[in-house]
Design an enzyme around this catalytic site. Structure first.
Site, PDB file in Angstrom:
ATOM      1  N   ASP A 441       0.860  -1.186   0.000  1.00 27.79           N
ATOM      2  CA  ASP A 441       0.000   0.000   0.000  1.00 27.79           C
ATOM      3  C   ASP A 441       0.894   1.234   0.000  1.00 27.79           C
ATOM      4  O   ASP A 441       1.561   1.532   1.000  1.00 27.79           O
ATOM      5  CB  ASP A 441      -0.894  -0.027   1.245  1.00 27.79           C
ATOM      6  N   HIS A 442       0.878   1.955  -1.110  1.00 28.02           N
ATOM      7  CA  HIS A 442       1.799   3.086  -1.266  1.00 28.02           C
ATOM      8  C   HIS A 442       1.412   4.286  -0.400  1.00 28.02           C
ATOM      9  O   HIS A 442       2.175   5.250  -0.317  1.00 28.02           O
ATOM     10  CB  HIS A 442       1.856   3.510  -2.736  1.00 28.02           C
ATOM     11  N   ARG A 443       0.268   4.236   0.249  1.00 24.11           N
ATOM     12  CA  ARG A 443      -0.086   5.315   1.170  1.00 24.11           C
ATOM     13  C   ARG A 443       0.801   5.284   2.410  1.00 24.11           C
ATOM     14  O   ARG A 443       1.083   6.336   2.998  1.00 24.11           O
ATOM     15  CB  ARG A 443      -1.560   5.212   1.595  1.00 24.11           C
TER      16      ARG A 443
END
Length: 471
Positions: A441-443
């Site tokens: 998850d690039h968040r």
């Protein structure tokens, strides 16, 4: 006297409702009944097996008695809170009153059919009468039968079913089946008592057959229909298509994957690694007396490698809290293992996997896999995962771009281990090689952190002694 009799019957017959067997689940499908009317049951006895959106679960009855009625047949999807079985808790105390127990449980009865004028549209039921709130008797009225007969006569005359102003009569499970199959109930010829459309009617309407004379209105009680075997859930339309209702585990998978793919921005990185030394260690561990009685395979060492990589990069073990706009760091690892089962993909997890030794982890993996194959994985076993491993290599696949399990930050895909030409110590030699893919998850996981985790897993599998030096 009537009031006293009704009160006595109410005390004599106890009803068991579909419980919430998971985390906020709203419905479950009855897979199998283990009892039939007339069977004696005791407190805690399993009476049926149901499938929720997460797993198959056995339901125990919470009281003693004799089964009086099964409200739904096998294969029916039932909402949480609906009565599924009635039990006579005082057998032998007098004649049973089936009408007190066998009333419909899912939908209000329609108003008097002979007074359709003045009905107002409502969200549920068949509409309300303007001048009366009386409900028709369970056995049906003289007006209901002519209405059904008129529908059949219209079909015989080639004009289609003649439908009165009210909705066609059908129970909620039958309406849901018709919706799943794309069938308009107004076009279905009813064969149930009082003009009620049954499951068989819907399936008959969904399957093209040569024109035949319609069946007469059945006079069998509705209770008999509830005890009949459920029709097959796979309906073939013509010879070129097959329609399968989406429900249970498959429905949950679809919702979870769509939610994850369009909520968490996925990034997937790949690395190809020489795992020859790891495969040699697997062979040695199989001969180790300390590992006797547990299953040893490459997945065990891959799982341990990922746990060590997480220990070296703890920030990857986190979750995104959208409501509070927070990143939740997890100081524990519940390691999920994606498992393909006859009912679909499930992801049970090993609780506190980071605290387990190699023999303990091997035992946990073996138990997890065997439970999943038997279809006995509980909803609790699939809750609370933090990271997941999916082994696509067992299908001969080199790699993939896995989708995150909802609520998790990363998932590692392991490809097939194959003998390939590889440069080893300056020479091209046949080596055992695999490809790893890490989606995150690039968040909350940036490229540097994700790359470090994947590189650490690869480094351990290339030199498994790092399981000791890095741990």
């Amino acid at each position: 006297m009537t009031t006293m009799t009704d009160t006595s019957n109410a005390a004599r017959f106890r009803e068991f409702k579909m419980p919430d067997v998971g985390e906020g689940l709203t419905e479950a499908e009855i897979l199998k009944w283990f009892v039939q009317p007339g069977d004696t049951v005791s407190d805690g006895q399993v009476v049926c097996e149901v499938e929720t959106a997460k797993a198959a679960v056995e339901l125990p009855i919470p009281f003693d008695g004799v089964v009086h009625e099964l409200r739904f047949p096998e294969g029916t999807t039932v909402d949480v809170g609906q009565v599924i079985i009635a039990v006579d808790v005082a057998p032998g105390s007098g004649d049973a009153a089936p009408a007190a127990v066998a009333a419909p449980v899912a939908e209000p009865e329609p108003s008097e059919p002979e007074a359709p004028k003045g009905r107002q549209p409502v969200l549920v039921g068949y509409g309300v009468a303007e001048s009366s709130t009386k409900r028709r008797a369970r056995k049906g009225t003289a007006a209901a039968v002519p209405a059904a007969a008129a529908a059949i006569q219209g079909e015989m005359n080639g004009h289609g079913a003649v439908v009165p102003e009210s909705r066609p009569l059908a129970k909620p499970p039958v309406r849901k089946l018709a919706k799943d199959l794309g069938i308009d109930l107004a076009t279905v010829v009813p064969t149930g008592e009082g003009g009620i459309i049954t499951r068989e009617d819907v399936h008959a309407a969904a399957t093209p057959v040569p024109a035949q004379a319609p069946a007469p209105i059945a006079a069998a009680p509705v209770a008999a229909e509830a005890q009949a075997p459920a029709p097959a859930v796979v309906t073939t339309v013509g010879a070129r298509e097959t329609r399968i209702p989406v429900k249970g585990v498959r429905k949950a998978i679809a919702q979870a994957m769509v939610g994850s793919a369009f909520t968490a921005p996925h990034v997937t990185e790949f690395v190809t690694v020489d795992v020859t030394r790891t495969m040699k260690l697997v062979a040695e561990l199989k001969e180790d007396k300390e590992m006797a009685g547990v299953r040893i395979n490459p997945l065990l060492l891959i799982a341990k490698a990922l746990l060590v990589a997480i220990k070296r990069n703890p920030e990857v073990n986190a979750a995104w809290d959208e409501a509070n706009q927070e990143i939740v760091q997890k100081h524990y690892v519940n390691l999920g293992i994606a498992a393909a089962t006859p009912r679909g993909l499930i992801v049970p997890n090993i609780k506190d996997a980071h605290e387990q030794t190699l023999p303990q982890l091997a035992a946990s993996l073996g138990e997890l896999v065997s439970t999943a194959r038997e279809g006995k994985t509980s909803p609790a076993a699939m809750a609370g995962g933090t990271v997941t491993i999916t082994n696509v290599g067992v299908f001969g696949v080199d790699t993939g771009t896995p989708i995150l399990n909802p609520g998790e930050s990363a998932i590692l895909a392991v490809g097939a281990i194959k003998l390939q030409p590889w440069v080893h110590k300056g020479k091209v030699k046949p080596r055992q090689v695999t490809t790893l893919a890490l989606s995150f998850d690039h968040r909350l996981v940036d490229g540097e952190l994700g790359s470090k985790v994947l590189a650490d897993v690869a480094a351990i599998l290339e030199q498994p002694k790092r399981l000791i030096t890095w741990a």
